[in-house]
Design a protein around this motif. Structure first.
Motif, PDB file in Angstrom:
ATOM      1  N   TYR A   1       9.266  -4.370  13.535  1.00  0.00           N
ATOM      2  CA  TYR A   1      10.166  -3.532  14.337  1.00  0.00           C
ATOM      3  C   TYR A   1       9.776  -2.057  14.218  1.00  0.00           C
ATOM      4  CZ  TYR A   1      14.435  -1.522  16.261  1.00  0.00           C
ATOM      5  OH  TYR A   1      15.330  -0.803  17.018  1.00  0.00           O
ATOM      6  N   ARG A   2       9.421  -1.636  13.018  1.00  0.00           N
ATOM      7  CA  ARG A   2       8.954  -0.257  12.847  1.00  0.00           C
ATOM      8  C   ARG A   2       7.758   0.003  13.754  1.00  0.00           C
ATOM      9  NH1 ARG A   2       4.554   1.278  10.051  1.00  0.00           N
ATOM     10  NH2 ARG A   2       4.321   3.542   9.762  1.00  0.00           N
TER      11      ARG A   2
ATOM     12  N   ALA B   1       0.831  -1.194   0.000  1.00  0.00           N
ATOM     13  CA  ALA B   1       0.000   0.000   0.000  1.00  0.00           C
ATOM     14  C   ALA B   1       0.871   1.251   0.000  1.00  0.00           C
ATOM     15  CB  ALA B   1      -0.918   0.003   1.221  1.00  0.00           C
ATOM     16  N   THR B   2       0.318   2.337  -0.493  1.00  0.00           N
ATOM     17  CA  THR B   2       1.069   3.589  -0.612  1.00  0.00           C
ATOM     18  C   THR B   2       1.593   4.083   0.733  1.00  0.00           C
ATOM     19  OG1 THR B   2      -0.230   4.230  -2.547  1.00  0.00           O
ATOM     20  CG2 THR B   2       0.952   5.983  -1.402  1.00  0.00           C
ATOM     21  N   ASP B   3       0.761   3.987   1.789  1.00  0.00           N
ATOM     22  CA  ASP B   3       1.214   4.482   3.088  1.00  0.00           C
ATOM     23  C   ASP B   3       2.384   3.662   3.627  1.00  0.00           C
ATOM     24  OD1 ASP B   3      -0.416   2.260   3.457  1.00  0.00           O
ATOM     25  OD2 ASP B   3      -1.269   2.977   5.340  1.00  0.00           O
ATOM     26  N   LYS B   4       2.350   2.341   3.405  1.00  0.00           N
ATOM     27  CA  LYS B   4       3.470   1.510   3.841  1.00  0.00           C
ATOM     28  C   LYS B   4       4.735   1.814   3.042  1.00  0.00           C
ATOM     29  CE  LYS B   4       0.921  -2.447   5.702  1.00  0.00           C
ATOM     30  NZ  LYS B   4       0.711  -3.908   5.614  1.00  0.00           N
ATOM     31  N   ALA B   5       4.554   2.058   1.744  1.00  0.00           N
ATOM     32  CA  ALA B   5       5.705   2.393   0.903  1.00  0.00           C
ATOM     33  C   ALA B   5       6.329   3.699   1.356  1.00  0.00           C
ATOM     34  CB  ALA B   5       5.274   2.485  -0.564  1.00  0.00           C
TER      35      ALA B   5
ATOM     36  N   LYS C   1      16.896  -0.465  -0.320  1.00  0.00           N
ATOM     37  CA  LYS C   1      16.737  -0.833   1.087  1.00  0.00           C
ATOM     38  C   LYS C   1      15.264  -0.844   1.483  1.00  0.00           C
ATOM     39  CE  LYS C   1      21.268   0.890   2.493  1.00  0.00           C
ATOM     40  NZ  LYS C   1      22.015   1.933   3.241  1.00  0.00           N
ATOM     41  N   ALA C   2      14.482   0.096   0.945  1.00  0.00           N
ATOM     42  CA  ALA C   2      13.052   0.129   1.248  1.00  0.00           C
ATOM     43  C   ALA C   2      12.350  -1.106   0.701  1.00  0.00           C
ATOM     44  CB  ALA C   2      12.425   1.395   0.670  1.00  0.00           C
ATOM     45  N   THR C   3      12.805  -1.594  -0.440  1.00  0.00           N
ATOM     46  CA  THR C   3      12.229  -2.819  -1.008  1.00  0.00           C
ATOM     47  C   THR C   3      12.453  -3.996  -0.068  1.00  0.00           C
ATOM     48  OG1 THR C   3      12.584  -2.011  -3.264  1.00  0.00           O
ATOM     49  CG2 THR C   3      12.274  -4.387  -2.988  1.00  0.00           C
ATOM     50  N   GLU C   4      13.679  -4.118   0.449  1.00  0.00           N
ATOM     51  CA  GLU C   4      13.968  -5.176   1.419  1.00  0.00           C
ATOM     52  C   GLU C   4      13.141  -4.981   2.680  1.00  0.00           C
ATOM     53  OE1 GLU C   4      18.138  -5.120   2.138  1.00  0.00           O
ATOM     54  OE2 GLU C   4      18.693  -5.545   0.065  1.00  0.00           O
ATOM     55  N   PHE C   5      12.979  -3.737   3.081  1.00  0.00           N
ATOM     56  CA  PHE C   5      12.266  -3.410   4.323  1.00  0.00           C
ATOM     57  C   PHE C   5      10.811  -3.878   4.252  1.00  0.00           C
ATOM     58  CE2 PHE C   5      10.214  -0.747   7.484  1.00  0.00           C
ATOM     59  CZ  PHE C   5      11.164  -0.618   8.484  1.00  0.00           C
ATOM     60  N   VAL C   6      10.095  -3.521   3.180  1.00  0.00           N
ATOM     61  CA  VAL C   6       8.668  -3.877   3.104  1.00  0.00           C
ATOM     62  C   VAL C   6       8.470  -5.368   2.893  1.00  0.00           C
ATOM     63  CG1 VAL C   6       7.990  -1.593   2.287  1.00  0.00           C
ATOM     64  CG2 VAL C   6       8.512  -3.384   0.614  1.00  0.00           C
ATOM     65  N   ARG C   7       9.480  -6.052   2.382  1.00  0.00           N
ATOM     66  CA  ARG C   7       9.364  -7.493   2.165  1.00  0.00           C
ATOM     67  C   ARG C   7       9.754  -8.301   3.392  1.00  0.00           C
ATOM     68  NH1 ARG C   7      11.877  -7.600  -4.007  1.00  0.00           N
ATOM     69  NH2 ARG C   7       9.908  -7.139  -5.072  1.00  0.00           N
TER      70      ARG C   7
END
Length: 378
Positions: free
Chosen positions: A212-213, A182-186, A199-205
């Protein structure tokens, strides 16, 4: 047809340049990738390394490709400044000495050297001859923020590849398109990862990083009612959470060392162990940067709400807690809290104890936002 450079999001001109370079075989010995943080330089460097090292120019299925994708190839080396203010002369001499050694597994060696804008004159002087005339089969990929911030003696010895700054809204769109989140998670992931798409791609996956967030946000929401013991416990939990992914990294490193121990010389094993230690340091820095980036994004959201712009809040899933904090503080106090985050980043860069940094940071934020006395300032 898909290729290894498809992962260099938001940089169409760079993708085409690197594809043309590999397809024509006109590969220089040294490149300088310039662009601000989050412009995908590091991902491009690894993609370039993969295309150069793989016999099929980045097939994605061979052993070399797999190791480079996992950042585990012994002949693809990544370096970041070891000193608090930049590269140490001794560190650069180690890079130069390593570049003289034969590859461990492949026919070539690739060096990815980050933040060369922090390469001072004395350290650069130790590096210039190797950069100008490296050993055959050695490729140097240097990463810097801007061309002007890198010493002219370094720039003149490299082919410069400029990276565009990817606007935040475009980065969010690319992340949504490539991961389906979703846009807000991205948007939250882009903030947590300092604007870095890879890094964000790894983070959301990673369910663990997303959880942790949420943990960090809950700690921040709870500060207004937390006593000193609560704050200390919360800080300890955040430190544990920040270090948790490192256990998996160490385990993977140990497995690979065991697999290779029978056919690698003792000196080579020592080199790999040294590289593994460096990789742990790099991962640690990434996770700590994510922690303070999440904290910073929450405080900025509180500031937005204080200024009547709640529609600009990034952490939309935590808006209730953000609004509750905003109702009890002021823009001036939030600005003080944001400065405390900057101070924590600086302290961690100087290798001050992580536990101490997070303890102090949470107490400082609580005091700044709610004027609650912090014990370390007694």
């Amino acid at each position: 047809m898909p290729d290894v450079f498809d992962s260099v999001y938001g940089q169409p001109k760079v993708r085409e340049f690197l594809r043309r370079t590999v397809s024509t075989g006109r590969i220089s010995h040294a490149y300088l990738f310039t662009g601000l943080a989050g412009s995908n330089k590091t991902q491009a460097a690894y993609a370039f390394a993969q295309a150069v090292m793989c016999e099929r120019h980045g097939c994605g299925t061979c052993d070399d490709c797999g190791r480079i994708q996992r950042r585990k190839h012994p002949d693809v080396r990544y370096f970041a400044p070891a000193g608090a203010s930049g590269y140490l002369v001794e560190q650069v001499r180690d890079i130069v000495a390593d570049a003289e050694l034969a590859p461990i597994r492949a026919k070539r060696k690739v060096y990815i050297i980050d933040r060369v804008d922090l390469l001072g004159v004395h350290a650069a002087n130790a590096f210039l001859k190797t950069l100008e005339e490296p050993k055959p089969g050695v490729l140097m990929i240097l990463l810097g923020r801007t061309r002007d911030s890198v010493l002219p003696t370094i720039v003149s010895r490299c082919q410069v590849v400029p990276f565009r700054q990817i606007p935040a809204h475009e980065a969010v769109g690319i992340l949504v398109q490539n991961t389906g989140v979703a846009t807000d998670k991205a948007a939250a992931a882009i903030q947590a990862c300092g604007g870095s798409l890879s890094k964000a791609t790894e983070f959301v996956r990673s369910p663990e990083r997303m959880a942790y967030r949420r943990q960090v946000l809950e700690v921040l929401e709870g500060l207004r009612g937390a006593d000193d013991l609560d704050v200390l416990k919360a800080a300890g939990d955040l430190v544990v959470g920040a270090k948790a992914p490192l256990d998996a990294v160490r385990a993977q490193q140990e497995r690979e060392l065991e697999e290779n121990a029978d056919f690698l010389a003792a000196s080579t094993l020592r080199r790999i162990e040294a590289r593994n230690k460096s990789a742990i340091s790099m991962h640690t820095a990434d996770y700590l940067a994510q922690l303070t980036s999440i904290i910073r994004s929450w405080l900025r959201d509180v500031l937005m709400v204080c200024d009547g712009m709640s529609n600009l809040a990034i952490n939309a899933d935590a808006l209730a807690g953000i609004e509750a904090a905003a109702a009890l503080t002021s823009p001036e106090r939030v600005s003080v809290a944001l400065r405390a985050v900057d101070e924590a980043d600086a302290a961690m860069a100087y290798n001050v104890s992580l536990e101490t940094c997070i303890d102090v940071l949470l107490f400082d934020i609580r005091e700044a936002l709610y004027e609650t006395h912090s014990p370390h300032k007694a």
